[in-house]
Write a protein that holds these residues in place. Structure first.
Motif, PDB file in Angstrom:
ATOM      1  N   TYR A 206       0.864  -1.177   0.000  1.00 30.93           N
ATOM      2  CA  TYR A 206       0.000   0.000   0.000  1.00 30.93           C
ATOM      3  C   TYR A 206       0.901   1.228   0.000  1.00 30.93           C
ATOM      4  CZ  TYR A 206      -2.767   3.823   1.844  1.00 30.93           C
ATOM      5  OH  TYR A 206      -3.347   5.041   2.013  1.00 30.93           O
ATOM      6  N   VAL A 207       0.673   2.118  -0.932  1.00 34.13           N
ATOM      7  CA  VAL A 207       1.522   3.306  -1.037  1.00 34.13           C
ATOM      8  C   VAL A 207       0.664   4.557  -1.073  1.00 34.13           C
ATOM      9  CG1 VAL A 207       3.405   4.394  -2.289  1.00 34.13           C
ATOM     10  CG2 VAL A 207       3.081   1.914  -2.479  1.00 34.13           C
ATOM     11  N   ASP A 208       0.883   5.458  -0.119  1.00 35.00           N
ATOM     12  CA  ASP A 208       0.287   6.799  -0.194  1.00 35.00           C
ATOM     13  C   ASP A 208       1.393   7.831  -0.006  1.00 35.00           C
ATOM     14  OD1 ASP A 208       0.734   7.220   2.574  1.00 35.00           O
ATOM     15  OD2 ASP A 208      -1.268   6.473   3.092  1.00 35.00           O
ATOM     16  N   ALA A 209       1.018   9.102   0.011  1.00 32.92           N
ATOM     17  CA  ALA A 209       2.016  10.182   0.022  1.00 32.92           C
ATOM     18  C   ALA A 209       2.867  10.177   1.288  1.00 32.92           C
ATOM     19  CB  ALA A 209       1.322  11.534  -0.146  1.00 32.92           C
ATOM     20  N   SER A 210       2.420   9.471   2.330  1.00 32.96           N
ATOM     21  CA  SER A 210       3.219   9.408   3.555  1.00 32.96           C
ATOM     22  C   SER A 210       4.331   8.363   3.452  1.00 32.96           C
ATOM     23  CB  SER A 210       2.322   9.098   4.758  1.00 32.96           C
ATOM     24  OG  SER A 210       1.871   7.753   4.737  1.00 32.96           O
ATOM     25  N   ALA A 250       0.856   8.255 -18.060  1.00 32.87           N
ATOM     26  CA  ALA A 250       0.743   9.498 -17.287  1.00 32.87           C
ATOM     27  C   ALA A 250      -0.218   9.312 -16.109  1.00 32.87           C
ATOM     28  CB  ALA A 250       0.275  10.639 -18.188  1.00 32.87           C
ATOM     29  N   ASP A 251      -1.325   8.624 -16.358  1.00 36.27           N
ATOM     30  CA  ASP A 251      -2.289   8.371 -15.281  1.00 36.27           C
ATOM     31  C   ASP A 251      -1.705   7.456 -14.200  1.00 36.27           C
ATOM     32  OD1 ASP A 251      -4.037   9.952 -16.667  1.00 36.27           O
ATOM     33  OD2 ASP A 251      -5.558   8.395 -16.998  1.00 36.27           O
ATOM     34  N   LEU A 252      -0.975   6.449 -14.655  1.00 35.61           N
ATOM     35  CA  LEU A 252      -0.324   5.564 -13.669  1.00 35.61           C
ATOM     36  C   LEU A 252       0.636   6.364 -12.799  1.00 35.61           C
ATOM     37  CD1 LEU A 252       0.857   2.117 -15.116  1.00 35.61           C
ATOM     38  CD2 LEU A 252      -0.743   2.552 -13.235  1.00 35.61           C
ATOM     39  N   LYS A 253       1.366   7.285 -13.436  1.00 39.79           N
ATOM     40  CA  LYS A 253       2.322   8.087 -12.669  1.00 39.79           C
ATOM     41  C   LYS A 253       1.615   8.971 -11.651  1.00 39.79           C
ATOM     42  CE  LYS A 253       6.202   7.846 -15.829  1.00 39.79           C
ATOM     43  NZ  LYS A 253       6.974   8.438 -16.941  1.00 39.79           N
ATOM     44  N   ALA A 254       0.381   9.397 -11.962  1.00 41.05           N
ATOM     45  CA  ALA A 254      -0.381  10.201 -10.999  1.00 41.05           C
ATOM     46  C   ALA A 254      -0.674   9.402  -9.726  1.00 41.05           C
ATOM     47  CB  ALA A 254      -1.688  10.686 -11.629  1.00 41.05           C
ATOM     48  N   SER A 255      -0.770   8.080  -9.890  1.00 43.40           N
ATOM     49  CA  SER A 255      -1.038   7.259  -8.705  1.00 43.40           C
ATOM     50  C   SER A 255       0.170   7.206  -7.775  1.00 43.40           C
ATOM     51  CB  SER A 255      -1.460   5.840  -9.114  1.00 43.40           C
ATOM     52  OG  SER A 255      -0.337   5.080  -9.534  1.00 43.40           O
ATOM     53  N   ALA A 256       1.325   7.643  -8.261  1.00 44.91           N
ATOM     54  CA  ALA A 256       2.510   7.750  -7.403  1.00 44.91           C
ATOM     55  C   ALA A 256       2.744   9.185  -6.963  1.00 44.91           C
ATOM     56  CB  ALA A 256       3.745   7.222  -8.136  1.00 44.91           C
ATOM     57  N   GLY A 257       1.810  10.082  -7.289  1.00 46.07           N
ATOM     58  CA  GLY A 257       1.952  11.487  -6.940  1.00 46.07           C
ATOM     59  C   GLY A 257       1.377  11.812  -5.570  1.00 46.07           C
ATOM     60  N   PRO A 258       1.340  13.093  -5.215  1.00 48.69           N
ATOM     61  CA  PRO A 258       0.917  13.502  -3.858  1.00 48.69           C
ATOM     62  C   PRO A 258      -0.526  13.143  -3.518  1.00 48.69           C
ATOM     63  CG  PRO A 258       1.263  15.408  -5.299  1.00 48.69           C
ATOM     64  CD  PRO A 258       1.795  14.230  -6.022  1.00 48.69           C
ATOM     65  N   ASP A 259      -1.398  13.034  -4.519  1.00 53.24           N
ATOM     66  CA  ASP A 259      -2.789  12.639  -4.257  1.00 53.24           C
ATOM     67  C   ASP A 259      -3.049  11.181  -4.598  1.00 53.24           C
ATOM     68  OD1 ASP A 259      -3.730  15.158  -3.354  1.00 53.24           O
ATOM     69  OD2 ASP A 259      -3.678  15.869  -5.429  1.00 53.24           O
ATOM     70  N   GLY A 260      -2.009  10.469  -4.948  1.00 56.82           N
ATOM     71  CA  GLY A 260      -2.185   9.120  -5.461  1.00 56.82           C
ATOM     72  C   GLY A 260      -2.106   8.039  -4.397  1.00 56.82           C
ATOM     73  N   ILE A 261      -2.702   6.914  -4.737  1.00 58.20           N
ATOM     74  CA  ILE A 261      -2.666   5.700  -3.913  1.00 58.20           C
ATOM     75  C   ILE A 261      -2.364   4.555  -4.864  1.00 58.20           C
ATOM     76  CG2 ILE A 261      -4.005   4.116  -2.441  1.00 58.20           C
ATOM     77  CD1 ILE A 261      -3.710   6.879  -1.180  1.00 58.20           C
ATOM     78  N   PHE A 262      -1.532   3.625  -4.415  1.00 55.08           N
ATOM     79  CA  PHE A 262      -1.224   2.466  -5.242  1.00 55.08           C
ATOM     80  C   PHE A 262      -1.222   1.209  -4.386  1.00 55.08           C
ATOM     81  CE2 PHE A 262       1.127  -0.458  -7.862  1.00 55.08           C
ATOM     82  CZ  PHE A 262       0.695  -0.130  -9.146  1.00 55.08           C
ATOM     83  N   CYS A 263      -1.911   0.169  -4.874  1.00 60.04           N
ATOM     84  CA  CYS A 263      -2.029  -1.085  -4.120  1.00 60.04           C
ATOM     85  C   CYS A 263      -1.706  -2.270  -5.024  1.00 60.04           C
ATOM     86  CB  CYS A 263      -3.451  -1.252  -3.576  1.00 60.04           C
ATOM     87  SG  CYS A 263      -3.967   0.045  -2.443  1.00 60.04           S
TER      88      CYS A 263
END
Lengths: 274, 274
Positions: A206-210, A250-263
């Motif tokens: 689980y990845v978020d901006a923190s 580009a959209d995938l990269k947004a999921s690694a950005g400050p508002d993004g979440i990746f699971c």
């Protein structure tokens, strides 16, 4: 993410230097999550089947200095790269060998344990591979299998365009005879190959901006890099056109950005033979 | 799976006795996974916002006998059911009240902690709800949020037909103004509502044939029962036809069978105000 197919050309991720770097990045970030609980009794002889460029070999051999590893791969180039990685890491408890899972150059019951990571997903006959590996295990030995499952991927912001780039990787892997969604079915695969006491333990990422180290190390440098790695074959096969590809990445990269979440979920299974 | 919308008619799962039983089954199976780490300091005053029929209330109040809970729901019928459940459980540390999250009958800084479970997914304005809840929290207090994410679902054997039944539930919830995929975005929701130190902890449910209690209690009696609960509205809305529905449900049930695998992720977040 390693090749145990007969011909190295079928390996979906390719053999470039960039891909080697990606595999090393990946192994650094995931080492704790995937490997910390693989500790063998001192004196164990362990077969690592499908060592690739040695990304997992180095971690395993460091975590188990009192065990000896025999690490094989079907690709001589990968075995050379793995051997170099082990030498750089100062490891003396690994023997490397070019060999095919489906034609193992070992007599029965040669090993206390077998370890297989990111290999079954690339095989046309993963069940048969497990049976072959079982045949070289001593009674009471364990088999450890780790696989990803690209169908476990979800992220925020949601994006169909991003999903289509992932689907390209899944489709190319299927076209090569593999299954990028194999993680979820380790339990029936191992049970049907005759193993006992199969225990599957999912490893959820689980990845978020923190968690910026995971955003860089996993989402960006491992997962998105893996998807980007099939750009050329996906375009060449007509699975997607270039604007759709660029939008999806580009959209995938947004999921690694400050508002993004990746699971994403990896599956680790340990099974016995009795 | 509770209603905090203005009118109870919008609640996607309905208010039947069967649904009440489903919610109780669900809470039994998931209690450990979701709630074991919610332990408040003795003497805490805790607001449970959206208690529904009391499924979580009973677990929370038992786990925290030295704390007092004020449990609210917008539906008087649900509050009555929750009150009865608490009485049956012999609880004396819960006060029930019919109230709306968007019009809270409490003065500012009334509570040490706030707990919200399976509520935000049903709201048109989950961020605004969080701001309202923040306003009744004392400084240094915590907000705990638990939500599912139906987009996290995956299973074996794979089935597009099964997925279409899940999609009906997601679409109906969206049509009612909710978001059945809200779990993944708790981090930005809480951060953007002004909370600090947001920590999200995913709770991954993995079910294979070695875990029959989860196959019954979660896959079958909780998840599939939840999907089956929208059969009539899904058919009435023309989202799916009856043969497709039956095939999808049969395939979903196979994922709870001896060769099946079922995976789902809940998200639990704890945040502070400072």
């Amino acid at each position: 993410m390693k090749d145990m197919t007969k011909t190295t050309r079928e390996y979906v991720h390719g053999y470039s230097e960039r891909e080697h770097r990606r595999l090393r990045d990946q192994s650094q970030t995931l080492a704790g999550l995937l490997h910390n609980d693989t500790i063998y009794p001192a004196g164990s002889h362990v077969l690592e089947a499908g060592c690739g460029v040695g990304a997992q070999t180095v971690i395993l051999a460091k975590n188990n200095p009192q065990s000896h590893f025999t690490s094989i791969d079907v690709s001589p180039a990968s075995v050379n790269a793995a051997q170099a990685a082990a030498a750089r890491a100062g490891l003396t408890n690994v023997t490397f060998q070019t060999a095919d899972i489906f034609n193992l150059p070992f007599s029965g019951a040669s090993f206390n344990h077998v370890f297989v990571c990111f290999v079954l997903e690339h095989l046309k006959q993963p069940g048969e591979a497990l049976r072959r590996l079982k045949s070289v295990l001593k009674l009471g030995g364990t088999l450890t299998v780790i696989e990803g499952d690209h169908g476990s991927t979800f992220f925020h912001p949601r994006s169909d365009a991003a999903w289509r780039t992932i689907q390209c990787l899944i489709d190319l892997q299927a076209a090569a005879g593999g299954d990028a969604l194999i993680g979820r079915r380790l339990f029936p695969l191992l049970r049907d190959a005759g193993f006992r006491d199969v225990t599957v333990s999912p490893r959820f990422v689980y990845v978020d901006a923190s968690r910026p180290a995971w955003g860089d190390g996993f989402t960006h440098n491992t997962y998105i890099a893996m998807v980007e790695g099939v750009r050329e074959p996906a375009l060449a096969a007509g699975l997607i056109d270039q604007p759709a590809w660029e939008k999806g990445i580009a959209d995938l990269k947004a999921s690694a950005g400050p508002d993004g979440i990746f699971c994403y979920t990896f599956f680790k299974a340990v099974a016995m033979i009795t």
